[in-house]
Motif scaffolding. Structure first.
Motif, PDB file in Angstrom:
ATOM      1  N   ALA A   1       0.836  -1.208   0.000  1.00 51.33           N
ATOM      2  CA  ALA A   1       0.000   0.000   0.000  1.00 51.33           C
ATOM      3  C   ALA A   1       0.868   1.254   0.000  1.00 51.33           C
ATOM      4  O   ALA A   1       0.584   2.226  -0.720  1.00 51.33           O
ATOM      5  N   ARG A   2       1.929   1.251   0.789  1.00 53.10           N
ATOM      6  CA  ARG A   2       2.815   2.416   0.834  1.00 53.10           C
ATOM      7  C   ARG A   2       3.584   2.586  -0.476  1.00 53.10           C
ATOM      8  O   ARG A   2       3.776   3.713  -0.949  1.00 53.10           O
ATOM      9  N   ILE A   3       4.027   1.477  -1.052  1.00 55.33           N
ATOM     10  CA  ILE A   3       4.755   1.534  -2.327  1.00 55.33           C
ATOM     11  C   ILE A   3       3.851   2.109  -3.413  1.00 55.33           C
ATOM     12  O   ILE A   3       4.260   2.978  -4.202  1.00 55.33           O
ATOM     13  N   GLU A   4       2.619   1.642  -3.469  1.00 50.77           N
ATOM     14  CA  GLU A   4       1.696   2.109  -4.503  1.00 50.77           C
ATOM     15  C   GLU A   4       1.391   3.594  -4.355  1.00 50.77           C
ATOM     16  O   GLU A   4       1.116   4.289  -5.336  1.00 50.77           O
ATOM     17  N   LEU A   5       1.477   4.092  -3.133  1.00 51.86           N
ATOM     18  CA  LEU A   5       1.171   5.502  -2.880  1.00 51.86           C
ATOM     19  C   LEU A   5       2.378   6.411  -3.090  1.00 51.86           C
ATOM     20  O   LEU A   5       2.253   7.521  -3.617  1.00 51.86           O
ATOM     21  N   HIS A   6       3.570   5.931  -2.724  1.00 46.95           N
ATOM     22  CA  HIS A   6       4.725   6.823  -2.640  1.00 46.95           C
ATOM     23  C   HIS A   6       5.866   6.505  -3.604  1.00 46.95           C
ATOM     24  O   HIS A   6       6.860   7.248  -3.625  1.00 46.95           O
ATOM     25  N   LEU A   7       5.761   5.449  -4.396  1.00 44.88           N
ATOM     26  CA  LEU A   7       6.866   5.078  -5.270  1.00 44.88           C
ATOM     27  C   LEU A   7       7.182   6.180  -6.275  1.00 44.88           C
ATOM     28  O   LEU A   7       6.292   6.754  -6.897  1.00 44.88           O
ATOM     29  N   ALA A   8       8.485   6.463  -6.439  1.00 49.23           N
ATOM     30  CA  ALA A   8       8.931   7.477  -7.404  1.00 49.23           C
ATOM     31  C   ALA A   8      10.344   7.134  -7.858  1.00 49.23           C
ATOM     32  O   ALA A   8      11.089   6.431  -7.168  1.00 49.23           O
ATOM     33  N   ALA A   9      10.696   7.641  -9.035  1.00 50.93           N
ATOM     34  CA  ALA A   9      12.082   7.521  -9.497  1.00 50.93           C
ATOM     35  C   ALA A   9      12.962   8.437  -8.665  1.00 50.93           C
ATOM     36  O   ALA A   9      12.514   9.480  -8.176  1.00 50.93           O
ATOM     37  N   LEU A  10      14.221   8.041  -8.468  1.00 50.49           N
ATOM     38  CA  LEU A  10      15.154   8.916  -7.762  1.00 50.49           C
ATOM     39  C   LEU A  10      15.424  10.161  -8.608  1.00 50.49           C
ATOM     40  O   LEU A  10      15.366  10.109  -9.840  1.00 50.49           O
ATOM     41  N   PRO A  11      15.709  11.290  -7.955  1.00 52.70           N
ATOM     42  CA  PRO A  11      15.968  12.530  -8.696  1.00 52.70           C
ATOM     43  C   PRO A  11      17.069  12.363  -9.735  1.00 52.70           C
ATOM     44  O   PRO A  11      18.120  11.782  -9.447  1.00 52.70           O
ATOM     45  N   ASP A  12      16.795  12.843 -10.942  1.00 50.69           N
ATOM     46  CA  ASP A  12      17.737  12.868 -12.064  1.00 50.69           C
ATOM     47  C   ASP A  12      18.034  11.493 -12.652  1.00 50.69           C
ATOM     48  O   ASP A  12      18.896  11.371 -13.531  1.00 50.69           O
ATOM     49  N   ALA A  13      17.344  10.451 -12.189  1.00 49.15           N
ATOM     50  CA  ALA A  13      17.617   9.109 -12.708  1.00 49.15           C
ATOM     51  C   ALA A  13      17.351   9.026 -14.209  1.00 49.15           C
ATOM     52  O   ALA A  13      18.202   8.577 -14.980  1.00 49.15           O
ATOM     53  N   ARG A  14      16.161   9.453 -14.623  1.00 54.11           N
ATOM     54  CA  ARG A  14      15.794   9.317 -16.033  1.00 54.11           C
ATOM     55  C   ARG A  14      16.752  10.092 -16.943  1.00 54.11           C
ATOM     56  O   ARG A  14      17.261   9.555 -17.929  1.00 54.11           O
ATOM     57  N   GLN A  15      16.992  11.352 -16.616  1.00 57.69           N
ATOM     58  CA  GLN A  15      17.831  12.204 -17.466  1.00 57.69           C
ATOM     59  C   GLN A  15      19.247  11.651 -17.581  1.00 57.69           C
ATOM     60  O   GLN A  15      19.813  11.593 -18.679  1.00 57.69           O
ATOM     61  N   THR A  16      19.807  11.232 -16.456  1.00 58.54           N
ATOM     62  CA  THR A  16      21.188  10.733 -16.472  1.00 58.54           C
ATOM     63  C   THR A  16      21.296   9.442 -17.244  1.00 58.54           C
ATOM     64  O   THR A  16      22.186   9.280 -18.103  1.00 58.54           O
ATOM     65  N   ILE A  17      20.407   8.491 -16.965  1.00 61.49           N
ATOM     66  CA  ILE A  17      20.483   7.185 -17.626  1.00 61.49           C
ATOM     67  C   ILE A  17      20.221   7.314 -19.115  1.00 61.49           C
ATOM     68  O   ILE A  17      20.855   6.654 -19.935  1.00 61.49           O
ATOM     69  N   ASP A  18      19.294   8.188 -19.482  1.00 61.95           N
ATOM     70  CA  ASP A  18      18.985   8.393 -20.893  1.00 61.95           C
ATOM     71  C   ASP A  18      20.193   8.933 -21.652  1.00 61.95           C
ATOM     72  O   ASP A  18      20.326   8.727 -22.865  1.00 61.95           O
ATOM     73  N   GLY A  19      21.094   9.610 -20.940  1.00 63.36           N
ATOM     74  CA  GLY A  19      22.277  10.167 -21.585  1.00 63.36           C
ATOM     75  C   GLY A  19      23.461   9.225 -21.634  1.00 63.36           C
ATOM     76  O   GLY A  19      24.505   9.571 -22.209  1.00 63.36           O
ATOM     77  N   ILE A  20      23.321   8.028 -21.054  1.00 63.79           N
ATOM     78  CA  ILE A  20      24.407   7.055 -21.065  1.00 63.79           C
ATOM     79  C   ILE A  20      24.407   6.301 -22.381  1.00 63.79           C
ATOM     80  O   ILE A  20      23.408   5.684 -22.755  1.00 63.79           O
ATOM     81  N   GLU A  21      25.525   6.346 -23.074  1.00 62.72           N
ATOM     82  CA  GLU A  21      25.596   5.705 -24.384  1.00 62.72           C
ATOM     83  C   GLU A  21      25.956   4.229 -24.297  1.00 62.72           C
ATOM     84  O   GLU A  21      25.719   3.473 -25.234  1.00 62.72           O
ATOM     85  N   ALA A  22      26.518   3.785 -23.174  1.00 61.18           N
ATOM     86  CA  ALA A  22      26.876   2.378 -23.007  1.00 61.18           C
ATOM     87  C   ALA A  22      25.615   1.524 -22.884  1.00 61.18           C
ATOM     88  O   ALA A  22      24.535   2.020 -22.541  1.00 61.18           O
ATOM     89  N   ARG A  23      25.752   0.234 -23.132  1.00 61.97           N
ATOM     90  CA  ARG A  23      24.632  -0.682 -22.941  1.00 61.97           C
ATOM     91  C   ARG A  23      24.299  -0.749 -21.459  1.00 61.97           C
ATOM     92  O   ARG A  23      25.150  -0.564 -20.601  1.00 61.97           O
ATOM     93  N   ARG A  24      23.050  -1.012 -21.145  1.00 61.09           N
ATOM     94  CA  ARG A  24      22.613  -1.023 -19.761  1.00 61.09           C
ATOM     95  C   ARG A  24      21.504  -2.047 -19.557  1.00 61.09           C
ATOM     96  O   ARG A  24      20.795  -2.429 -20.490  1.00 61.09           O
ATOM     97  N   CYS A  25      21.363  -2.466 -18.307  1.00 60.42           N
ATOM     98  CA  CYS A  25      20.293  -3.375 -17.934  1.00 60.42           C
ATOM     99  C   CYS A  25      19.995  -3.202 -16.456  1.00 60.42           C
ATOM    100  O   CYS A  25      20.693  -2.480 -15.744  1.00 60.42           O
TER     101      CYS A  25
END
Length: 224
Positions: free
Chosen positions: A81-105
């Motif tokens: 219940a708490r996860i469904e209410l409060h889950l969020a990406a860490l700050p700057d995660a999307r922008q930083t990872i999107d800029g990584i040119e190496a392969r990732r998983c």
């Protein structure tokens, strides 16, 4: 380095701080009080079956009476219940990872269905899909190296060409056991006090406290 392997909980999303608060609260409600640092070092990063088995063992040492039969179900329901209410990406995660040119998983102790749900809910799944690996795909979860070795093999990359990004002692130990470079990541709110020092003691090659620092560390390792 040709492959960056991200843990999920506490690295990509803020779920680890939610788990930590809820689990310590529920343990205290049955008379089992554990220090925050001891709890994170011992339990964080484990697969659910390993977490429950190890926790039951410690509870048995500290309680004369057995747990309520529905203790773990109540805990899971409350955490969900708490996860469904409060889950969020860490700050700057999307922008930083999107800029990584190496392969990732992603390689996480979270069961596959739940792992994909977390990534979908936070809008991060498109950064990794279909390269999403869970501990339910291997025999032994972290701190064993199985999951990271499975991810590298599935991606066709040698372990020595991988960088693991981990926030837990168990995860750092798994990455080093797999023969990989490991960056300890302490950007999550659950990484209080000397958490970074404990990751370093567990074997992390570098410790960073933000996605900006992570980008610089990866560049320094030649990851892109």
């Amino acid at each position: 380095m040709t492959l960056i392997i991200f843990d999920c909980d506490g690295v990509l999303v803020n779920s680890e701080e939610i788990y930590l608060a809820t689990e310590l609260e529920f343990l205290a409600s049955v008379g089992v009080v554990l220090e925050r640092d001891v709890y994170t070092d011992t339990f964080m990063g484990l697969s659910p079956p390993m977490w429950q088995a190890r926790l039951q063992s410690i509870i048995a040492e500290r309680r004369s009476a057995p747990l309520p039969s529905d203790f773990f179900k109540q805990l899971d329901d409350h955490t969900t219940a708490r996860i469904e209410l409060h889950l969020a990406a860490l700050p700057d995660a999307r922008q930083t990872i999107d800029g990584i040119e190496a392969r990732r998983c992603v390689a996480s102790s979270t069961p596959s269905a739940r792992l994909r749900w977390k990534l979908q809910q936070t809008g991060l799944i498109g950064l990794f899909d279909p390269h999403i690996f869970s501990s339910d795909m291997v025999l032994n979860g972290k701190p064993a190296p199985d999951l990271f070795l499975h991810a590298a093999a599935a991606m066709g990359v040698q372990p020595g060409e991988c960088v693991v990004v981990e926030d837990s002692v168990n995860g750092v130990m798994a990455g080093k056991a797999a023969g990989m470079q490991v960056i300890g990541f302490t950007a999550g709110a659950h990484c209080a006090g000397n958490h970074g020092a404990r990751l370093a003691t567990a074997g992390a090659d570098r410790v960073v406290g933000s996605y900006g620092d992570l980008a610089a560390a990866l560049a320094g390792l030649g990851a892109w």
